[in-house]
Structures are given as structure tokens and as C-alpha cells.
Design a protein around this motif. Structure first.
Motif, short mmCIF file in Angstrom:
data_model
loop_
_atom_site.label_atom_id
_atom_site.label_comp_id
_atom_site.label_asym_id
_atom_site.label_seq_id
_atom_site.Cartn_x
_atom_site.Cartn_y
_atom_site.Cartn_z
N THR A 98 -1.74 -4.59 -0.69
CA THR A 98 -1.49 -4.54 0.74
C THR A 98 -1.86 -3.18 1.28
O THR A 98 -1.90 -2.19 0.55
N VAL A 99 -2.15 -3.15 2.57
CA VAL A 99 -2.42 -1.90 3.28
C VAL A 99 -1.11 -1.51 3.94
O VAL A 99 -0.69 -2.15 4.91
N THR A 100 -0.45 -0.50 3.42
CA THR A 100 0.86 -0.09 3.92
C THR A 100 0.79 0.35 5.38
O THR A 100 1.61 -0.05 6.20
N THR A 101 -0.23 1.17 5.69
CA THR A 101 -0.39 1.69 7.05
C THR A 101 -1.76 1.31 7.58
O THR A 101 -2.77 1.74 7.02
N ALA A 102 -1.79 0.51 8.64
CA ALA A 102 -3.07 0.10 9.25
C ALA A 102 -3.89 1.33 9.57
O ALA A 102 -3.37 2.34 10.04
N GLY A 103 -5.19 1.24 9.29
CA GLY A 103 -6.08 2.36 9.56
C GLY A 103 -6.19 3.35 8.42
O GLY A 103 -6.93 4.33 8.51
#
Length: 95
Positions: A11-16
Motif C-alpha cells: 500500500t501507499v501510506t501517503t498519497a504522492g
């Protein structure tokens, strides 16, 4: 080259903020990367310069449930970014 079949989730914890699919070098014959079916945004897959934001997007955007296959690749060289924090992918590899 690794032998057998394996799978994972990222997963991408923080978008961007792009993340590598795997932290350590792991060369495989092929990998199928599928955006989680409950994603609410876009996950973009690509190299170290991948960007999910529409205005500057780089890489292949995946909507929930869509897939991308790579061949003869190091999983540590595949990166993800997302437009929504917490969105991610599942993946299955064969080596």
C-alpha cells in the motif's frame, strides 16, 4: 533467478509518496500487479519516477481491479504512487 511462485501486497501510506514494490532486490520471470478492488483512487505503477497525480502523472495508472504485467524484472525496481493514501496493490510473481 528465484524459482517458484509467490505473492504479496503493498500500500501507499501517503498519497504522492512513491514506494518500491519490494525493499530488497528480487528478480522474477513475471509479475502481475493488480490494484486493490476497494481502492477509491488511482494507483500508478512504473519506475523510480512514477507519479500518480493527474497533472504530472508518469507510469501506468490502474483503477480498482485492473492489472499490469511485467516480465524479467526486479521487484525492487517497480514503484507505486497513489492519489489516495492507503490505496494499494496485490501482486503475484513467478520466478
Amino acid at each position: 533467478m528465484a524459482f517458484g511462485i509467490g505473492d504479496g501486497r503493498k500500500t501507499v501510506t501517503t498519497a504522492g509518496t512513491r514506494v518500491a514494490l519490494e525493499a530488497n532486490s528480487h528478480v522474477v520471470e513475471n509479475v502481475v500487479i493488480t490494484a486493490e478492488t476497494d481502492n477509491t483512487g488511482i494507483v500508478t505503477v512504473g519506475g523510480a519516477t512514477v507519479v500518480a497525480a493527474l497533472a504530472t502523472r508518469q507510469g501506468t495508472p490502474l483503477k480498482a481491479g485492473s492489472s499490469r504485467t511485467y516480465y524479467n524484472v526486479d521487484l525492487a525496481e517497480i514503484y507505486l504512487d497513489a492519489t489516495v493514501s492507503g490505496d494499494g496493490v496485490t501482486y503475484e510473481w513467478m520466478g
